[in-house]
Design a protein around this motif. Structure first.
Motif, PDB file in Angstrom:
ATOM      1  N   HIS A  68       0.830  -1.206   0.000  1.00  0.00           N
ATOM      2  CA  HIS A  68       0.000   0.000   0.000  1.00  0.00           C
ATOM      3  C   HIS A  68       0.862   1.252   0.000  1.00  0.00           C
ATOM      4  CE1 HIS A  68      -4.163  -1.117   0.189  1.00  0.00           C
ATOM      5  NE2 HIS A  68      -3.907  -2.065   1.072  1.00  0.00           N
ATOM      6  N   SER A  69       1.886   1.249   0.865  1.00  0.00           N
ATOM      7  CA  SER A  69       2.614   2.508   1.050  1.00  0.00           C
ATOM      8  C   SER A  69       3.497   2.853  -0.153  1.00  0.00           C
ATOM      9  CB  SER A  69       3.427   2.481   2.341  1.00  0.00           C
ATOM     10  OG  SER A  69       4.496   1.576   2.235  1.00  0.00           O
ATOM     11  N   LEU A  70       3.871   1.864  -0.945  1.00  0.00           N
ATOM     12  CA  LEU A  70       4.749   2.189  -2.085  1.00  0.00           C
ATOM     13  C   LEU A  70       3.984   2.761  -3.272  1.00  0.00           C
ATOM     14  CD1 LEU A  70       4.590  -0.055  -4.669  1.00  0.00           C
ATOM     15  CD2 LEU A  70       5.720  -1.490  -2.995  1.00  0.00           C
ATOM     16  N   LEU A  71       2.672   2.558  -3.259  1.00  0.00           N
ATOM     17  CA  LEU A  71       1.888   2.939  -4.443  1.00  0.00           C
ATOM     18  C   LEU A  71       1.761   4.450  -4.567  1.00  0.00           C
ATOM     19  CD1 LEU A  71       0.398   1.536  -6.705  1.00  0.00           C
ATOM     20  CD2 LEU A  71      -1.673   1.576  -5.303  1.00  0.00           C
ATOM     21  N   ARG A  82      -5.361   8.849   0.227  1.00  0.00           N
ATOM     22  CA  ARG A  82      -5.088   7.534   0.835  1.00  0.00           C
ATOM     23  C   ARG A  82      -4.271   7.677   2.118  1.00  0.00           C
ATOM     24  NH1 ARG A  82      -2.061   4.242  -1.931  1.00  0.00           N
ATOM     25  NH2 ARG A  82      -1.589   5.717  -3.606  1.00  0.00           N
ATOM     26  N   GLN A  83      -3.373   8.653   2.100  1.00  0.00           N
ATOM     27  CA  GLN A  83      -2.586   8.893   3.324  1.00  0.00           C
ATOM     28  C   GLN A  83      -3.461   9.387   4.463  1.00  0.00           C
ATOM     29  OE1 GLN A  83       0.906  11.464   3.172  1.00  0.00           O
ATOM     30  NE2 GLN A  83       1.715  10.111   1.583  1.00  0.00           N
ATOM     31  N   ASP A  84      -4.403  10.266   4.124  1.00  0.00           N
ATOM     32  CA  ASP A  84      -5.314  10.781   5.157  1.00  0.00           C
ATOM     33  C   ASP A  84      -6.160   9.638   5.727  1.00  0.00           C
ATOM     34  OD1 ASP A  84      -4.292  13.258   4.703  1.00  0.00           O
ATOM     35  OD2 ASP A  84      -5.970  13.978   3.481  1.00  0.00           O
ATOM     36  N   LEU A  85      -6.580   8.744   4.842  1.00  0.00           N
ATOM     37  CA  LEU A  85      -7.363   7.588   5.307  1.00  0.00           C
ATOM     38  C   LEU A  85      -6.516   6.729   6.245  1.00  0.00           C
ATOM     39  CD1 LEU A  85      -9.113   6.522   1.965  1.00  0.00           C
ATOM     40  CD2 LEU A  85     -10.259   7.340   4.033  1.00  0.00           C
ATOM     41  N   TYR A  86      -5.250   6.532   5.875  1.00  0.00           N
ATOM     42  CA  TYR A  86      -4.342   5.728   6.695  1.00  0.00           C
ATOM     43  C   TYR A  86      -4.222   6.339   8.094  1.00  0.00           C
ATOM     44  CZ  TYR A  86      -0.085   3.350   8.201  1.00  0.00           C
ATOM     45  OH  TYR A  86       0.822   2.616   8.905  1.00  0.00           O
TER      46      TYR A  86
END
Ligand code: TMP
Ligand code: MG
Length: 325
Positions: A68-71, A82-86
């Motif tokens: 997930h984090s590399l995408l 996506r970062q905010d969701l994380y």
């Protein structure tokens, strides 16, 4: 049941620099090895987590990246979303005070929103390839040798991930430089249109709480660089010299049918749940304890048969597999 750590008889060995091996119950482990050896390779399956189990925790002095984090999408707005969701959901994922049912709902909410950003942002196959090429990710040393050994004995490997199957496979292709016919990936799989743009996700969601063999219907074979399904071993030339019968079928369920002995590899206690759904005769569980070693060692050593400390190679796993096969 988790054993009382104060009663544990922890034996340690130092086989290679930087890796410590902790085995709580050597006799029990030896008994399981004998039982699995006696049943033979046709009864064995390997079940493995992906991120930080097959891949390293530290890469080039920094924390390795997950699927997930590399995408990274070209339109940074979607990466930010996506970062905010994380930031919102990850603390909930690891919050032990949230009841299970409530957490399942939260995970579904997270994955639906996260997948929606990939769909809305029109994720492309090129973006996946570029992301993996630029990612700080590496397999543990001797991972390819482990897969080769298992392949030669016709032992299937199920890789479970609550990440993204297409990203995970691209990491396998780019970083291991080859695909394996005995691997089946159980993860969230995408469907792309003719221009290579994400169209939809296939099947139901796999998140960290349902990452187990009940999700096996979603297991798929690897694809090669041209996107062709890598054929199963049945159709392979017998040039690799194996004397074991071929693994039947491409789908996950048929490759593991009748294989009630399991070697499980993970890096989280929750990974022990991956074999849920298998009618297990014998299971040897092996953990890579990557983080907060002192804090976690006792509970890991009382939960897994073997604990490997030090972000090391697959050497120990190969030794166990060689011992059994
Ligand atoms: P796994 O390591 O068990 O396969 O779990 C995947 C992890 O990925 C899990 O901790 C949730 C996390 N995750 C992200 O980092 N970003 C996301 O967008 C989503 C949906 C999950
Ligand atoms: Mg992991």
């Amino acid at each position: 049941m988790v054993a009382d750590p104060s009663n544990m008889d922890i034996k340690e060995a130092v086989p290679i620099p930087n890796t410590r091996v902790v085995v709580r119950d050597q006799e029990g482990l030896d008994r399981k090895k004998r039982a699995i050896r006696a049943a033979g390779p046709q009864r064995l399956q390997i079940v493995s987590d992906f991120d930080m189990t097959l891949t390293r925790f530290n890469v080039n002095g920094k924390k390795g990246q997950s699927c997930h984090s590399l995408l990274s999408q070209k339109n940074d707005q979607y990466n930010q979303m996506r970062q905010d969701l994380y930031k919102h959901y990850y603390p909930l994922e690891i919050d032990q005070s949230i009841p299970y049912d409530k957490k399942v709902k939260l995970m579904e909410e997270w994955y639906e929103k996260s997948h929606a950003t990939l769909l809305e942002g029109g994720l492309t196959l090129d973006e996946i390839r570029d992301s993996v090429a630029n990612a700080n990710v590496a397999f543990r040393e001797e991972t390819a040798q482990l897969f080769e050994l298992l392949d030669s004995k016709r032992v299937p490997v199920l890789i479970f991930s609550a990440g993204l199957a297409d990203v995970l496979e691209e990491v396998l292709r780019q970083k291991l430089h080859r695909a394996f016919g005995n691997i089946r990936v159980v993860s969230n799989r995408m469907k792309f249109d003719e221009e290579g743009r994400l169209q939809s996700f296939v099947g139901s969601l796999i998140h960290s709480l349902n990452k187990n063999e009940h999700a096996i219907a979603l297991a798929g074979p690897m694809h090669d660089e041209q996107g062709r399904v890598l054929d199963d071993l049945e159709h392979r030339e017998p040039s690799d010299g194996s004397t074991e019968p071929a693994i039947d079928g491409l789908d996950g369920r048929s490759v593991v049918a009748g294989r009630n002995n399991v070697i499980l590899l993970g890096d989280h206690l929750g990974d022990l749940g991956m074999s849920r759904g298998v009618d297990v005769d014998e299971q040897i569980s092996i953990a890579f304890l990557n983080d907060k070693v002192e804090e976690n060692l006792e509970v890991f050593a009382s939960s897994f048969d073997v604990v490997l400390i030090g972000d090391g190679s697959m050497k120990e796993v190969i030794t166990i597999v060689e011992d059994i096969l």
